[in-house]
Design a protein around this motif. Structure first.
Motif, PDB file in Angstrom:
ATOM      1  N   THR A 127      -4.701 -12.275  -5.646  1.00 29.82           N
ATOM      2  CA  THR A 127      -3.852 -13.262  -6.309  1.00 29.82           C
ATOM      3  C   THR A 127      -2.502 -13.305  -5.616  1.00 29.82           C
ATOM      4  O   THR A 127      -2.156 -12.407  -4.842  1.00 29.82           O
ATOM      5  N   PHE A 128      -1.737 -14.347  -5.896  1.00 26.29           N
ATOM      6  CA  PHE A 128      -0.413 -14.435  -5.293  1.00 26.29           C
ATOM      7  C   PHE A 128       0.445 -13.251  -5.726  1.00 26.29           C
ATOM      8  O   PHE A 128       1.214 -12.724  -4.938  1.00 26.29           O
ATOM      9  N   GLU A 129       0.306 -12.842  -6.958  1.00 25.01           N
ATOM     10  CA  GLU A 129       1.096 -11.697  -7.443  1.00 25.01           C
ATOM     11  C   GLU A 129       0.785 -10.448  -6.630  1.00 25.01           C
ATOM     12  O   GLU A 129       1.682  -9.661  -6.343  1.00 25.01           O
ATOM     13  N   MET A 130      -0.467 -10.281  -6.244  1.00 26.10           N
ATOM     14  CA  MET A 130      -0.845  -9.114  -5.453  1.00 26.10           C
ATOM     15  C   MET A 130      -0.278  -9.209  -4.036  1.00 26.10           C
ATOM     16  O   MET A 130       0.027  -8.194  -3.415  1.00 26.10           O
ATOM     17  N   ALA A 131      -0.132 -10.425  -3.519  1.00 24.98           N
ATOM     18  CA  ALA A 131       0.313 -10.621  -2.141  1.00 24.98           C
ATOM     19  C   ALA A 131       1.795 -10.951  -2.033  1.00 24.98           C
ATOM     20  O   ALA A 131       2.308 -11.089  -0.931  1.00 24.98           O
ATOM     21  N   ARG A 132       2.481 -11.067  -3.170  1.00 23.59           N
ATOM     22  CA  ARG A 132       3.867 -11.530  -3.174  1.00 23.59           C
ATOM     23  C   ARG A 132       4.761 -10.736  -2.218  1.00 23.59           C
ATOM     24  O   ARG A 132       5.514 -11.320  -1.442  1.00 23.59           O
ATOM     25  N   ASP A 133       4.709  -9.416  -2.254  1.00 22.64           N
ATOM     26  CA  ASP A 133       5.583  -8.606  -1.394  1.00 22.64           C
ATOM     27  C   ASP A 133       5.320  -8.874   0.085  1.00 22.64           C
ATOM     28  O   ASP A 133       6.252  -9.025   0.873  1.00 22.64           O
ATOM     29  N   ALA A 134       4.054  -8.928   0.476  1.00 24.37           N
ATOM     30  CA  ALA A 134       3.726  -9.171   1.886  1.00 24.37           C
ATOM     31  C   ALA A 134       4.147 -10.577   2.301  1.00 24.37           C
ATOM     32  O   ALA A 134       4.680 -10.768   3.399  1.00 24.37           O
ATOM     33  N   VAL A 135       3.925 -11.559   1.443  1.00 19.94           N
ATOM     34  CA  VAL A 135       4.310 -12.935   1.756  1.00 19.94           C
ATOM     35  C   VAL A 135       5.826 -13.024   1.900  1.00 19.94           C
ATOM     36  O   VAL A 135       6.336 -13.631   2.848  1.00 19.94           O
TER      37      VAL A 135
END
Length: 120
Positions: free
Chosen positions: A79-87
Motif C-alpha cells: 500500500t502507499f502507506e507501506m511505501a510512503r517513506d521510500a517514496v
C-alpha cells in the motif's frame, strides 16, 4: 534422469547435469529475480509446475532445464502507506539531484575552464 531426481530420498544433484554459471538452486526470489537469471517468461512457466516434483525440460534463455519447486509465496500487496517513506526519500533525492545540477549549470556560466594542451 527425471526418475533418478524424483527418487526418495532425493539424490545429490551436484553430480547430475551440466555445470553452468547459473545457480544450481534458487532458494527465494521474486519473479523479477527469476526472470533476471533465466530470461523473460521463465517465472511464468514455474507457476504451472507441480510442487516437490522434478519436471522438464523447461526452456529458458540459456537452454533447457530440469526444475523442481518447493512452493510459491505470493508477495503481499504494497500500500502507499507501506511505501510512503521510500517514496518520500526517493522524491527528495531526485529533487536534490536536480537542484545540484541546476546550481552547477549556473556556476558554469560565470567561469571559463581552460585546459593546458598536454602535448606541449
Amino acid at each position: 534422469m527425471l526418475p533418478t531426481l524424483n527418487a526418495k530420498p532425493e539424490p545429490d544433484t551436484q553430480s547430475l547435469g551440466k555445470r553452468s554459471m547459473l545457480p544450481q538452486r534458487v532458494l527465494t526470489a521474486l519473479a523479477v529475480g527469476i526472470e533476471g537469471l533465466f530470461g523473460s517468461g521463465f517465472d511464468q512457466l514455474l507457476l504451472d509446475l507441480p510442487i516437490n516434483s522434478w519436471v522438464g525440460p523447461v526452456p529458458s534463455g540459456f537452454g533447457l532445464h530440469l526444475v523442481t519447486r518447493d512452493e510459491i509465496q505470493h508477495a503481499p500487496r504494497v500500500t502507499f502507506e507501506m511505501a510512503r517513506d521510500a517514496v518520500t526519500r526517493n522524491y527528495r533525492y531526485d529533487q536534490q539531484r536536480k537542484a545540484t545540477e541546476a546550481l552547477v549549470e549556473r556556476l558554469e556560466q560565470h567561469y571559463v575552464i581552460e585546459l593546458d594542451d598536454p602535448t606541449q
